[in-house]
Write a protein that holds these residues in place. Structure first.
Motif, PDB file in Angstrom:
ATOM      1  N   GLU A  94      61.708 -66.079  51.118  1.00 25.98           N
ATOM      2  CA  GLU A  94      61.719 -64.682  51.539  1.00 25.98           C
ATOM      3  C   GLU A  94      60.830 -63.693  51.106  1.00 25.98           C
ATOM      4  N   ARG A  95      59.602 -64.127  50.605  1.00 24.75           N
ATOM      5  CA  ARG A  95      58.424 -63.481  50.233  1.00 24.75           C
ATOM      6  C   ARG A  95      57.792 -62.758  51.480  1.00 24.75           C
ATOM      7  N   GLY A  96      57.800 -61.623  51.410  1.00 18.57           N
ATOM      8  CA  GLY A  96      56.955 -60.739  52.561  1.00 18.57           C
ATOM      9  C   GLY A  96      58.048 -60.156  53.625  1.00 18.57           C
ATOM     10  N   SER A  97      59.256 -60.308  53.328  1.00 24.30           N
ATOM     11  CA  SER A  97      60.328 -60.146  54.227  1.00 24.30           C
ATOM     12  C   SER A  97      61.101 -58.609  54.059  1.00 24.30           C
ATOM     13  N   GLY A  98      60.657 -58.150  52.723  1.00 22.71           N
ATOM     14  CA  GLY A  98      60.936 -56.611  52.580  1.00 22.71           C
ATOM     15  C   GLY A  98      62.111 -56.898  51.241  1.00 22.71           C
ATOM     16  N   LEU A  99      62.635 -57.935  50.889  1.00 20.86           N
ATOM     17  CA  LEU A  99      63.791 -58.137  50.090  1.00 20.86           C
ATOM     18  C   LEU A  99      63.206 -57.585  48.551  1.00 20.86           C
ATOM     19  N   GLY A 100      61.983 -57.718  48.299  1.00 20.42           N
ATOM     20  CA  GLY A 100      61.507 -57.229  46.734  1.00 20.42           C
ATOM     21  C   GLY A 100      61.644 -55.755  46.905  1.00 20.42           C
ATOM     22  N   THR A 101      61.324 -55.139  47.893  1.00 23.72           N
ATOM     23  CA  THR A 101      61.299 -53.561  48.105  1.00 23.72           C
ATOM     24  C   THR A 101      63.036 -53.246  48.164  1.00 23.72           C
ATOM     25  N   ARG A 102      63.692 -54.152  48.569  1.00 22.65           N
ATOM     26  CA  ARG A 102      65.311 -53.761  48.475  1.00 22.65           C
ATOM     27  C   ARG A 102      65.581 -53.759  47.152  1.00 22.65           C
ATOM     28  N   LEU A 103      65.156 -54.905  46.275  1.00 22.14           N
ATOM     29  CA  LEU A 103      65.736 -55.218  45.016  1.00 22.14           C
ATOM     30  C   LEU A 103      64.941 -54.132  44.200  1.00 22.14           C
ATOM     31  N   ILE A 104      63.764 -53.706  44.180  1.00 22.60           N
ATOM     32  CA  ILE A 104      63.096 -52.621  43.561  1.00 22.60           C
ATOM     33  C   ILE A 104      63.898 -51.406  43.730  1.00 22.60           C
ATOM     34  N   GLN A 105      64.139 -51.011  45.073  1.00 19.30           N
ATOM     35  CA  GLN A 105      64.866 -49.710  45.293  1.00 19.30           C
ATOM     36  C   GLN A 105      66.319 -49.532  44.927  1.00 19.30           C
ATOM     37  N   TRP A 106      67.044 -50.804  44.714  1.00 20.85           N
ATOM     38  CA  TRP A 106      68.347 -51.048  43.875  1.00 20.85           C
ATOM     39  C   TRP A 106      67.953 -50.608  42.429  1.00 20.85           C
ATOM     40  N   ALA A 107      67.102 -50.972  41.784  1.00 25.52           N
ATOM     41  CA  ALA A 107      66.788 -50.870  40.448  1.00 25.52           C
ATOM     42  C   ALA A 107      66.458 -49.284  40.218  1.00 25.52           C
ATOM     43  N   VAL A 108      65.662 -48.688  41.094  1.00 27.72           N
ATOM     44  CA  VAL A 108      65.223 -47.294  40.930  1.00 27.72           C
ATOM     45  C   VAL A 108      66.650 -46.391  41.130  1.00 27.72           C
ATOM     46  N   ASP A 109      67.315 -46.903  42.101  1.00 24.24           N
ATOM     47  CA  ASP A 109      68.876 -45.991  42.356  1.00 24.24           C
ATOM     48  C   ASP A 109      69.555 -46.013  41.210  1.00 24.24           C
ATOM     49  N   GLU A 110      69.655 -47.384  40.662  1.00 20.38           N
ATOM     50  CA  GLU A 110      70.716 -47.465  39.745  1.00 20.38           C
ATOM     51  C   GLU A 110      70.243 -46.674  38.404  1.00 20.38           C
ATOM     52  N   SER A 111      68.842 -46.758  38.026  1.00 25.76           N
ATOM     53  CA  SER A 111      68.157 -45.942  37.049  1.00 25.76           C
ATOM     54  C   SER A 111      68.636 -44.393  37.271  1.00 25.76           C
ATOM     55  N   ARG A 112      68.402 -43.897  38.456  1.00 21.14           N
ATOM     56  CA  ARG A 112      68.908 -42.682  38.504  1.00 21.14           C
ATOM     57  C   ARG A 112      70.416 -42.151  38.363  1.00 21.14           C
ATOM     58  N   ARG A 113      71.090 -43.467  38.645  1.00 24.17           N
ATOM     59  CA  ARG A 113      72.507 -43.078  38.609  1.00 24.17           C
ATOM     60  C   ARG A 113      73.042 -43.172  37.029  1.00 24.17           C
ATOM     61  N   GLN A 114      72.046 -43.961  36.369  1.00 25.83           N
ATOM     62  CA  GLN A 114      72.240 -44.093  34.932  1.00 25.83           C
ATOM     63  C   GLN A 114      71.440 -42.910  34.166  1.00 25.83           C
ATOM     64  N   ASP A 115      71.186 -41.931  34.891  1.00 26.06           N
ATOM     65  CA  ASP A 115      70.360 -40.754  34.328  1.00 26.06           C
ATOM     66  C   ASP A 115      69.137 -41.019  33.591  1.00 26.06           C
ATOM     67  N   CYS A 116      68.381 -42.111  33.908  1.00 30.15           N
ATOM     68  CA  CYS A 116      67.257 -42.375  33.478  1.00 30.15           C
ATOM     69  C   CYS A 116      66.101 -41.326  33.922  1.00 30.15           C
ATOM     70  N   GLN A 117      65.105 -41.191  33.010  1.00 24.13           N
ATOM     71  CA  GLN A 117      64.112 -39.999  33.507  1.00 24.13           C
ATOM     72  C   GLN A 117      62.725 -40.963  33.952  1.00 24.13           C
ATOM     73  N   LEU A 118      62.892 -42.328  33.762  1.00 30.31           N
ATOM     74  CA  LEU A 118      61.497 -43.126  33.662  1.00 30.31           C
ATOM     75  C   LEU A 118      62.020 -44.609  33.938  1.00 30.31           C
ATOM     76  N   VAL A 119      61.335 -44.876  35.150  1.00 29.69           N
ATOM     77  CA  VAL A 119      61.346 -46.433  35.389  1.00 29.69           C
ATOM     78  C   VAL A 119      60.263 -47.009  34.963  1.00 29.69           C
ATOM     79  N   GLN A 120      60.121 -48.196  34.088  1.00 27.42           N
ATOM     80  CA  GLN A 120      58.888 -48.691  33.867  1.00 27.42           C
ATOM     81  C   GLN A 120      59.087 -50.330  33.994  1.00 27.42           C
ATOM     82  N   LEU A 121      58.160 -50.933  34.136  1.00 28.19           N
ATOM     83  CA  LEU A 121      58.057 -52.436  34.398  1.00 28.19           C
ATOM     84  C   LEU A 121      56.467 -52.956  33.854  1.00 28.19           C
ATOM     85  N   THR A 122      56.535 -54.250  33.361  1.00 29.63           N
ATOM     86  CA  THR A 122      55.481 -54.879  33.154  1.00 29.63           C
ATOM     87  C   THR A 122      55.220 -56.158  34.242  1.00 29.63           C
TER      88      THR A 122
END
Length: 150
Positions: A94-122
Protein backbone atom coordinates in the motif's frame (compact mmCIF):
# COMPACT_ATOMS: atom_id res chain seq x y z
CA UNK A 1 -10.01 4.69 -0.76
CA UNK A 2 -13.72 4.77 0.09
CA UNK A 3 -13.50 1.07 0.99
CA UNK A 4 -10.96 1.85 3.72
CA UNK A 5 -11.93 1.83 7.41
CA UNK A 6 -9.80 3.37 10.16
CA UNK A 7 -10.83 1.83 13.48
CA UNK A 8 -9.43 1.01 16.90
CA UNK A 9 -7.12 -1.99 16.76
CA UNK A 10 -8.41 -5.26 18.16
CA UNK A 11 -6.38 -7.98 19.83
CA UNK A 12 -6.83 -10.06 16.68
CA UNK A 13 -5.05 -7.33 14.67
CA UNK A 14 -1.82 -7.67 16.67
CA UNK A 15 -0.11 -10.22 14.34
CA UNK A 16 -0.63 -7.93 11.33
CA UNK A 17 0.45 -4.81 13.23
CA UNK A 18 3.61 -6.47 14.54
CA UNK A 19 4.42 -7.80 11.07
CA UNK A 20 4.29 -4.23 9.72
CA UNK A 21 6.42 -2.95 12.63
CA UNK A 22 9.04 -5.57 11.74
CA UNK A 23 8.93 -4.97 7.97
CA UNK A 24 11.89 -2.63 7.58
CA UNK A 25 15.58 -2.71 8.51
CA UNK A 26 15.08 -0.96 11.86
CA UNK A 27 12.00 -2.91 12.85
CA UNK A 28 13.58 -6.20 11.86
CA UNK A 29 16.22 -5.57 14.55
CA UNK A 30 13.86 -4.70 17.38
CA UNK A 31 10.59 -6.58 16.79
CA UNK A 32 9.81 -10.28 17.34
CA UNK A 33 6.77 -11.34 15.32
CA UNK A 34 7.37 -14.96 16.30
CA UNK A 35 6.51 -14.25 19.97
CA UNK A 36 3.39 -12.07 20.29
CA UNK A 37 3.10 -12.42 24.08
CA UNK A 38 4.72 -9.05 24.96
CA UNK A 39 2.66 -7.31 22.29
CA UNK A 40 -0.57 -8.71 23.69
CA UNK A 41 0.38 -7.48 27.18
CA UNK A 42 1.22 -4.04 25.75
CA UNK A 43 -2.04 -4.01 23.79
CA UNK A 44 -4.01 -4.48 27.00
CA UNK A 45 -2.16 -1.58 28.66
CA UNK A 46 -3.00 0.61 25.66
CA UNK A 47 -6.63 -0.52 25.65
CA UNK A 48 -6.95 0.36 29.35
CA UNK A 49 -5.61 3.90 28.87
CA UNK A 50 -8.11 6.42 27.42
CA UNK A 51 -5.23 8.63 26.21
CA UNK A 52 -3.90 5.90 23.91
CA UNK A 53 -5.36 5.31 20.47
CA UNK A 54 -3.93 2.38 18.54
CA UNK A 55 -5.71 2.29 15.21
CA UNK A 56 -5.60 0.20 12.07
CA UNK A 57 -6.57 0.94 8.51
CA UNK A 58 -8.49 -2.01 7.10
CA UNK A 59 -9.59 -2.84 3.57
CA UNK A 60 -11.55 -6.02 2.83
CA UNK A 61 -10.81 -7.31 6.36
CA UNK A 62 -7.02 -6.94 5.82
CA UNK A 63 -4.95 -4.63 8.02
CA UNK A 64 -3.09 -2.30 5.67
CA UNK A 65 -1.76 0.34 8.07
CA UNK A 66 -1.46 1.36 11.68
CA UNK A 67 -0.44 4.14 14.03
CA UNK A 68 -0.57 5.02 17.70
CA UNK A 69 -1.80 8.41 18.89
CA UNK A 70 -1.06 9.45 22.47
CA UNK A 71 -2.84 12.45 24.02
CA UNK A 72 -0.81 14.19 26.73
CA UNK A 73 -2.20 16.92 28.97
CA UNK A 74 0.48 19.31 30.18
CA UNK A 75 1.37 22.54 31.92
CA UNK A 76 3.68 24.03 29.30
CA UNK A 77 2.31 26.24 26.56
CA UNK A 78 -0.31 27.63 28.94
CA UNK A 79 -1.64 24.23 29.94
CA UNK A 80 -1.84 22.87 26.42
CA UNK A 81 -2.70 19.34 25.51
CA UNK A 82 -0.52 17.79 22.83
CA UNK A 83 -0.56 14.53 20.95
CA UNK A 84 2.22 12.30 19.73
CA UNK A 85 1.97 10.13 16.64
CA UNK A 86 4.09 6.98 16.78
CA UNK A 87 4.43 3.61 15.11
CA UNK A 88 3.17 4.71 11.70
CA UNK A 89 3.39 1.75 9.37
CA UNK A 90 1.90 1.02 5.98
CA UNK A 91 1.81 -2.45 4.45
CA UNK A 92 4.40 -2.74 1.68
CA UNK A 93 1.66 -3.32 -0.93
CA UNK A 94 0.00 0.00 0.00
CA UNK A 95 2.98 2.35 0.19
CA UNK A 96 2.51 5.32 -2.12
CA UNK A 97 -1.26 4.78 -2.31
CA UNK A 98 -2.22 7.72 -0.08
CA UNK A 99 -3.01 5.49 2.88
CA UNK A 100 -0.29 7.08 5.04
CA UNK A 101 -1.77 10.50 4.37
CA UNK A 102 -5.21 9.24 5.38
CA UNK A 103 -3.88 7.79 8.63
CA UNK A 104 -1.98 10.95 9.55
CA UNK A 105 -5.03 13.06 8.72
CA UNK A 106 -7.10 10.84 11.01
CA UNK A 107 -4.55 11.47 13.81
CA UNK A 108 -4.58 15.24 13.24
CA UNK A 109 -8.39 15.31 13.18
CA UNK A 110 -8.59 13.21 16.36
CA UNK A 111 -6.04 15.50 18.01
CA UNK A 112 -8.24 18.49 17.21
CA UNK A 113 -11.28 16.63 18.53
CA UNK A 114 -9.35 16.03 21.78
CA UNK A 115 -8.55 19.79 22.00
CA UNK A 116 -4.83 19.33 21.38
CA UNK A 117 -2.93 22.48 20.47
CA UNK A 118 0.08 20.63 19.04
CA UNK A 119 0.67 17.38 17.20
CA UNK A 120 4.19 16.03 17.26
CA UNK A 121 5.99 12.95 16.05
CA UNK A 122 9.47 11.56 15.90
CA UNK A 123 11.09 9.59 13.15
CA UNK A 124 14.41 7.77 13.20
CA UNK A 125 17.18 9.86 11.65
CA UNK A 126 17.72 7.20 8.96
CA UNK A 127 14.12 7.32 7.66
CA UNK A 128 14.66 10.11 5.15
CA UNK A 129 11.70 9.07 2.98
CA UNK A 130 9.43 9.33 6.02
CA UNK A 131 10.86 12.78 6.81
CA UNK A 132 9.93 14.04 3.34
CA UNK A 133 6.46 12.52 3.74
CA UNK A 134 5.85 14.30 7.07
CA UNK A 135 7.17 17.59 5.69
CA UNK A 136 4.77 17.31 2.73
CA UNK A 137 1.96 17.03 5.29
CA UNK A 138 3.04 20.25 6.99
CA UNK A 139 5.15 18.92 9.86
CA UNK A 140 8.31 20.90 10.62
CA UNK A 141 11.58 19.37 11.83
CA UNK A 142 11.86 21.72 14.82
CA UNK A 143 13.62 19.78 17.59
CA UNK A 144 16.49 17.43 18.26
CA UNK A 145 15.43 14.27 20.06
CA UNK A 146 17.34 12.20 22.59
CA UNK A 147 16.81 8.69 23.92
CA UNK A 148 18.19 6.71 26.81
CA UNK A 149 17.77 2.94 26.65
CA UNK A 150 16.81 1.43 30.02
Amino acid sequence: MSDLEIRPAALTDIPAVVAMLADDPLGAQRESPDDLTPYRVAFQRLADDPNQHLVVAVRADVVMGTLQLTVIPGLSRRGSTRSIIEGVRIHADERGSGLGTRLIQWAVDESRRQDCQLVQLTSDATRTDAHRFYERLGFIASHVGFKLAL
